[in-house]
Motif scaffolding. Structure first.
Motif, PDB file in Angstrom:
ATOM      1  N   GLY A 409      49.420 -28.848  13.063  1.00 46.08           N
ATOM      2  CA  GLY A 409      48.865 -28.247  11.853  1.00 46.08           C
ATOM      3  C   GLY A 409      48.960 -26.737  12.012  1.00 46.08           C
ATOM      4  N   GLY A 410      48.841 -25.992  10.916  1.00 51.93           N
ATOM      5  CA  GLY A 410      49.067 -24.557  11.013  1.00 51.93           C
ATOM      6  C   GLY A 410      48.162 -23.724  10.131  1.00 51.93           C
ATOM      7  N   ARG A 411      48.251 -22.406  10.337  1.00 49.83           N
ATOM      8  CA  ARG A 411      47.436 -21.457   9.575  1.00 49.83           C
ATOM      9  C   ARG A 411      48.088 -20.082   9.607  1.00 49.83           C
ATOM     10  NH1 ARG A 411      43.359 -22.538   5.854  1.00 49.83           N
ATOM     11  NH2 ARG A 411      41.948 -20.761   5.689  1.00 49.83           N
ATOM     12  N   PHE A 412      48.133 -19.418   8.457  1.00 48.58           N
ATOM     13  CA  PHE A 412      48.536 -18.019   8.424  1.00 48.58           C
ATOM     14  C   PHE A 412      47.460 -17.161   9.091  1.00 48.58           C
ATOM     15  CE2 PHE A 412      50.972 -19.098   4.384  1.00 48.58           C
ATOM     16  CZ  PHE A 412      52.221 -18.956   4.979  1.00 48.58           C
ATOM     17  N   ILE A 413      47.886 -16.216   9.902  1.00 52.33           N
ATOM     18  CA  ILE A 413      46.971 -15.258  10.522  1.00 52.33           C
ATOM     19  C   ILE A 413      47.219 -13.889   9.896  1.00 52.33           C
ATOM     20  CG2 ILE A 413      46.208 -14.182  12.666  1.00 52.33           C
ATOM     21  CD1 ILE A 413      45.663 -17.228  12.433  1.00 52.33           C
ATOM     22  N   PRO A 414      46.259 -13.368   9.153  1.00 51.99           N
ATOM     23  CA  PRO A 414      46.464 -12.078   8.500  1.00 51.99           C
ATOM     24  C   PRO A 414      46.562 -10.948   9.514  1.00 51.99           C
ATOM     25  CG  PRO A 414      44.198 -12.809   8.221  1.00 51.99           C
ATOM     26  CD  PRO A 414      44.935 -13.940   8.858  1.00 51.99           C
ATOM     27  N   GLU A 464      50.901 -10.987   3.590  1.00 50.66           N
ATOM     28  CA  GLU A 464      49.760 -10.357   4.239  1.00 50.66           C
ATOM     29  C   GLU A 464      49.607 -10.779   5.694  1.00 50.66           C
ATOM     30  OE1 GLU A 464      46.199 -11.060   2.001  1.00 50.66           O
ATOM     31  OE2 GLU A 464      47.210 -10.766   0.075  1.00 50.66           O
ATOM     32  N   SER A 465      50.466 -11.679   6.138  1.00 55.51           N
ATOM     33  CA  SER A 465      50.282 -12.297   7.456  1.00 55.51           C
ATOM     34  C   SER A 465      51.145 -11.623   8.511  1.00 55.51           C
ATOM     35  CB  SER A 465      50.632 -13.782   7.393  1.00 55.51           C
ATOM     36  OG  SER A 465      49.811 -14.452   6.457  1.00 55.51           O
ATOM     37  N   ILE A 466      50.666 -11.680   9.743  1.00 60.47           N
ATOM     38  CA  ILE A 466      51.459 -11.218  10.873  1.00 60.47           C
ATOM     39  C   ILE A 466      52.056 -12.395  11.636  1.00 60.47           C
ATOM     40  CG2 ILE A 466      49.541 -11.177  12.548  1.00 60.47           C
ATOM     41  CD1 ILE A 466      50.826  -8.547  13.603  1.00 60.47           C
ATOM     42  N   MET A 467      51.531 -13.569  11.414  1.00 62.26           N
ATOM     43  CA  MET A 467      52.084 -14.742  12.094  1.00 62.26           C
ATOM     44  C   MET A 467      51.679 -16.003  11.360  1.00 62.26           C
ATOM     45  SD  MET A 467      49.601 -15.524  15.424  1.00 62.26           S
ATOM     46  CE  MET A 467      49.251 -13.824  15.881  1.00 62.26           C
ATOM     47  N   HIS A 468      52.446 -17.054  11.656  1.00 62.13           N
ATOM     48  CA  HIS A 468      51.984 -18.391  11.343  1.00 62.13           C
ATOM     49  C   HIS A 468      51.657 -19.062  12.656  1.00 62.13           C
ATOM     50  CE1 HIS A 468      52.064 -22.667   9.964  1.00 62.13           C
ATOM     51  NE2 HIS A 468      51.300 -22.090   9.043  1.00 62.13           N
ATOM     52  N   ALA A 469      50.397 -19.489  12.785  1.00 61.95           N
ATOM     53  CA  ALA A 469      49.913 -20.119  14.009  1.00 61.95           C
ATOM     54  C   ALA A 469      49.958 -21.634  13.849  1.00 61.95           C
ATOM     55  CB  ALA A 469      48.491 -19.666  14.301  1.00 61.95           C
ATOM     56  N   VAL A 470      50.427 -22.304  14.886  1.00 61.56           N
ATOM     57  CA  VAL A 470      50.513 -23.759  14.882  1.00 61.56           C
ATOM     58  C   VAL A 470      49.749 -24.312  16.066  1.00 61.56           C
ATOM     59  CG1 VAL A 470      52.060 -25.727  15.157  1.00 61.56           C
ATOM     60  CG2 VAL A 470      52.711 -23.849  13.662  1.00 61.56           C
ATOM     61  N   GLY A 504      39.554 -18.532   2.952  1.00 57.76           N
ATOM     62  CA  GLY A 504      40.411 -18.364   1.785  1.00 57.76           C
ATOM     63  C   GLY A 504      41.881 -18.255   2.135  1.00 57.76           C
ATOM     64  N   GLY A 505      42.232 -18.592   3.387  1.00 56.25           N
ATOM     65  CA  GLY A 505      43.597 -18.430   3.854  1.00 56.25           C
ATOM     66  C   GLY A 505      44.503 -19.589   3.497  1.00 56.25           C
ATOM     67  N   GLY A 506      45.681 -19.596   4.122  1.00 58.40           N
ATOM     68  CA  GLY A 506      46.673 -20.613   3.800  1.00 58.40           C
ATOM     69  C   GLY A 506      47.486 -20.997   5.011  1.00 58.40           C
ATOM     70  N   ALA A 507      48.545 -21.749   4.757  1.00 59.74           N
ATOM     71  CA  ALA A 507      49.409 -22.228   5.828  1.00 59.74           C
ATOM     72  C   ALA A 507      50.818 -22.430   5.289  1.00 59.74           C
ATOM     73  CB  ALA A 507      48.886 -23.535   6.418  1.00 59.74           C
ATOM     74  N   TYR A 508      51.784 -22.353   6.177  1.00 61.82           N
ATOM     75  CA  TYR A 508      53.179 -22.644   5.881  1.00 61.82           C
ATOM     76  C   TYR A 508      53.301 -24.139   5.651  1.00 61.82           C
ATOM     77  CZ  TYR A 508      58.272 -22.855   6.946  1.00 61.82           C
ATOM     78  OH  TYR A 508      59.626 -23.063   6.922  1.00 61.82           O
ATOM     79  N   LEU A 509      53.717 -24.532   4.458  1.00 60.84           N
ATOM     80  CA  LEU A 509      53.675 -25.945   4.088  1.00 60.84           C
ATOM     81  C   LEU A 509      54.573 -26.817   4.958  1.00 60.84           C
ATOM     82  CD1 LEU A 509      56.440 -26.696   2.231  1.00 60.84           C
ATOM     83  CD2 LEU A 509      55.246 -25.199   0.630  1.00 60.84           C
ATOM     84  N   ASN A 510      55.610 -26.249   5.582  1.00 58.64           N
ATOM     85  CA  ASN A 510      56.475 -27.042   6.462  1.00 58.64           C
ATOM     86  C   ASN A 510      55.863 -27.278   7.834  1.00 58.64           C
ATOM     87  OD1 ASN A 510      58.498 -27.329   4.573  1.00 58.64           O
ATOM     88  ND2 ASN A 510      59.676 -25.586   5.306  1.00 58.64           N
ATOM     89  N   GLU A 511      54.837 -26.510   8.187  1.00 61.63           N
ATOM     90  CA  GLU A 511      54.210 -26.646   9.495  1.00 61.63           C
ATOM     91  C   GLU A 511      52.700 -26.817   9.356  1.00 61.63           C
ATOM     92  OE1 GLU A 511      55.448 -23.228  11.709  1.00 61.63           O
ATOM     93  OE2 GLU A 511      57.532 -23.900  11.845  1.00 61.63           O
ATOM     94  N   GLY A 512      52.296 -27.379   8.240  1.00 60.22           N
ATOM     95  CA  GLY A 512      50.882 -27.575   7.979  1.00 60.22           C
ATOM     96  C   GLY A 512      50.423 -28.967   8.376  1.00 60.22           C
ATOM     97  N   THR A 548      52.064 -34.104   0.367  1.00 64.76           N
ATOM     98  CA  THR A 548      51.512 -32.752   0.205  1.00 64.76           C
ATOM     99  C   THR A 548      52.367 -31.876  -0.708  1.00 64.76           C
ATOM    100  OG1 THR A 548      52.536 -31.631   2.132  1.00 64.76           O
ATOM    101  CG2 THR A 548      50.463 -32.857   2.511  1.00 64.76           C
ATOM    102  N   GLY A 549      53.370 -32.453  -1.362  1.00 60.06           N
ATOM    103  CA  GLY A 549      54.131 -31.683  -2.336  1.00 60.06           C
ATOM    104  C   GLY A 549      53.348 -31.490  -3.617  1.00 60.06           C
ATOM    105  N   VAL A 550      53.813 -30.580  -4.440  1.00 60.32           N
ATOM    106  CA  VAL A 550      53.178 -30.347  -5.736  1.00 60.32           C
ATOM    107  C   VAL A 550      53.202 -31.650  -6.540  1.00 60.32           C
ATOM    108  CG1 VAL A 550      53.432 -29.146  -7.937  1.00 60.32           C
ATOM    109  CG2 VAL A 550      53.683 -27.884  -5.777  1.00 60.32           C
ATOM    110  N   GLY A 551      52.045 -32.044  -7.047  1.00 61.22           N
ATOM    111  CA  GLY A 551      51.914 -33.264  -7.825  1.00 61.22           C
ATOM    112  C   GLY A 551      51.725 -34.519  -6.992  1.00 61.22           C
ATOM    113  N   SER A 552      51.743 -34.404  -5.669  1.00 60.85           N
ATOM    114  CA  SER A 552      51.639 -35.603  -4.825  1.00 60.85           C
ATOM    115  C   SER A 552      50.275 -36.259  -4.905  1.00 60.85           C
ATOM    116  CB  SER A 552      51.950 -35.251  -3.367  1.00 60.85           C
ATOM    117  OG  SER A 552      51.039 -34.286  -2.865  1.00 60.85           O
TER     118      SER A 552
END
Length: 566
Positions: A409-414, A464-470, A504-512, A548-552
């Motif tokens: 699973g993952g998370r954007f790190i601002p 706004e992110s400096i990394m995507h953390a997994v 209020g953050g997010g994640a890269y959908l391919n590594e979430g 997890t796609g749009v409309g799924s």
């Protein structure tokens, strides 16, 4: 029987032992055994229209079981186990995927030979597609029979989007056409590369190098460029210099659910173009080809590094890791993209890629971490060099990835978190890793790669992110309950620690995390409603479904694999 041999459907029906039932309703996709399921004659006719490109699924590990599709072969099974964890093993197999959780133990080579081998969550058939016409014929057949549709290239997919029980898959892997173009439009004039849907990262890099340009792609050589990578946003070793994969797109050639061939660009079907640039793969249309910018060739410096956590040096180890984290803003601002892995056993940088920088410059950026290692007398390995081309650096320093033995699973790190509260971030990472998790980071600066965060559909928080953390946990091929528990650990214990630091953050959908409770906000952010409206415009019947796609959320997969509206 050869891999690409077409199997007669009548034989497949006998092997599967299909028995018709009457449980199917219009709210569900037609499923094997339902009265709506095509007859053997229907499948044969479909295959004829395709010129023999229909491939009935035989699970890749069927040789490992007595009750199977092919004869049990102990020697062949042992050989398969030896190479199971290499992506290349699965890429050439139409139905195989690299995220084992989503095979649902359908045909597991590591279980005893007397365990049944079934189709399970594998697709029922694959179409070895060559062109848009094959797409159109598949769209027509699956729509007429209300069959689930899947799009797959390499199967290099963490979230199970490239498989599905009872589905027909458009298998794009052999669509390898690639050509240089001089592209001229109101929004771009210059060199570009047009590539078919089956082109992999290493193929793109090699082609670009042969033409004295640089193309943007991912870190793993076996990733398909055109599919989930670019359609999901797409980070990689060149992101800090040139932006995300989705930032490179000039136009898409697609086939819609209705079977229409469209070109989507900023000037034509601009809404679909925007959605495909980071709004998720396998969701809006099936992509035939992608045309993307390329960039002038540059010299590239790169570095690798590793050092151990022996247990006796734990506090010093984590201080060094904290120093490395604190150095990331300077690195990404210099155009460096950084990929690393921290485990209970140690730290591995793999690699830092620095386009247009010298060896001395990348060494200077790494100096704070190296100095701290020297201060604490921690043994380490460090390599850096300057290469005449990007391809040379890629071959020299990139470590092959394996996607068949972990869940994640993952998370954007601002950036603000590292700038203002690096200590809390480090403490969180340490807590997770000390508990047995893996932590991987990909650091980048893509803030100015596009005019605004809304230029493409990729999550605005990329900018706004400096990394995507997994965060990752292991996968057991012999204990399914452990896998479920480990996946829930990601959802309920590991990711909440990062979420607490990034409200209020997010994640890269391919590594979430595919179990992400609020996936609309986390994977798509403020773009979700617009993406949902675009999907309704181009795919009103939801022919394209991706977890997890749009409309799924309008669909659910039942215990037997059947896909039904909720």
């Amino acid at each position: 029987m050869g891999l690409y041999a077409v199997l007669f459907v009548s034989l497949l029906s006998l092997l599967l032992g299909f028995v018709h039932n009457t449980t199917s309703t219009s709210s569900c996709r037609c499923f094997p055994g339902d009265l709506c399921w095509p007859t053997p004659e229907d499948w044969d006719a479909f295959n004829s229209t395709l010129g023999g490109k229909l491939v009935a699924t035989i699970p890749i590990a069927s040789v490992c079981h007595y009750d199977n599709f092919e004869a049990y072969d102990e020697e062949a099974c042992a050989a398969l186990r030896d190479i199971w964890f290499f992506p290349e093993t699965h890429i050439v197999w139409p139905s195989s995927i690299m995220a084992p959780f989503f095979t649902n133990n359908s045909c597991n080579p590591f279980l005893p030979a007397n365990v049944s081998c079934t189709l399970g969550n594998y697709v029922s058939y694959s179409v070895n597609a060559s062109d848009a016409e094959d797409y159109q014929k598949t769209m027509h057949f699956t729509r007429r029979h209300n069959i689930r549709l899947v799009v797959k290239n390499t199967g290099h997919d963490y979230n199970g989007k490239s498989t599905g029980a009872g589905a027909v898959s458009i298998w794009t892997h052999n669509m390898k056409d690639i050509e240089m173009q001089t592209y001229s439009s109101s929004y771009y004039n210059g060199k570009a590369v047009k590539m078919g849907a089956g082109v992999e990262v290493h193929e793109l890099y090699e082609f670009a190098d042969a033409h004295d340009v640089i193309a943007v792609g991912g870190n793993c050589p076996s990733v398909g460029v055109v599919g989930g990578y670019t359609q999901g946003g797409g980070h990689g070793p060149l992101a800090s210099k040139f932006g995300l994969g989705s930032d490179q797109v000039l136009e898409w050639e697609v086939v819609t659910a209705a079977g229409n061939i469209l070109t989507a660009s900023p000037n034509e079907h601009a809404d679909l173009y925007w959605a495909l640039c980071g709004g998720g793969g396998g969701t809006y249309a099936a992509v035939v080809s992608l045309t993307a910018k390329v960039h002038p060739a540059l010299t590239v410096s790169a570095a690798n590094m590793s050092f151990p956590n022996t247990g006796d040096n734990a506090d010093q180890f984590w201080e060094v890791v904290g120093t490395f984290h604190a150095s990331l803003p300077d690195m990404v601002d210099a155009g460096v993209s950084v990929i690393w892995l921290t485990t209970p056993d140690g730290f591995t940088l793999m690699p830092a890629t620095a386009p247009d920088l010298t060896k001395a410059e990348i060494d200077d950026l790494m100096a704070p971490t190296l100095d701290k290692l020297e201060e604490y007398e921690i043994q380490y390995t460090y390599f850096s060099d300057e290469f005449p081309t990007y391809l040379d650096s890629y071959h020299a320093v990139n470590t092959p990835w394996n996607v068949s033995d972990h869940q994640l699973g993952g998370r954007f790190i601002p950036r603000t978190l590292i700038d203002d509260n690096n200590e809390s971030f480090l403490a969180t990472v340490r807590n997770m890793v000390d508990g047995g998790a893996l932590f991987s980071g990909v650091a980048f600066n893509v803030t100015d790669a596009v005019p605004s965060p809304d230029t493409v559909a990729a999550h605005p928080l990329w900018r706004e992110s400096i990394m995507h953390a997994v965060v990752g946990t292991g996968y057991s091929y012999t204990d399914e309950q452990i896998n479920i528990e480990e996946q829930l650990t990601i959802t309920n214990e590991l990711l909440p620690q990062l979420e607490a630091l990034t409200p209020g953050g997010g994640a890269y959908l391919n590594e979430g995390d595919w179990r992400q409770p609020n996936f609309k906000e986390v994977f798509y952010g403020s773009h979700y409603d617009s993406l949902n409206a675009i999907k309704a415009r181009y795919d009103p019947e939801d022919r394209f479904y991706a977890l997890t796609g749009v409309g799924s959320d309008r669909w659910a997969q039942r215990e037997d694999g059947r896909l039904c509206r909720v």
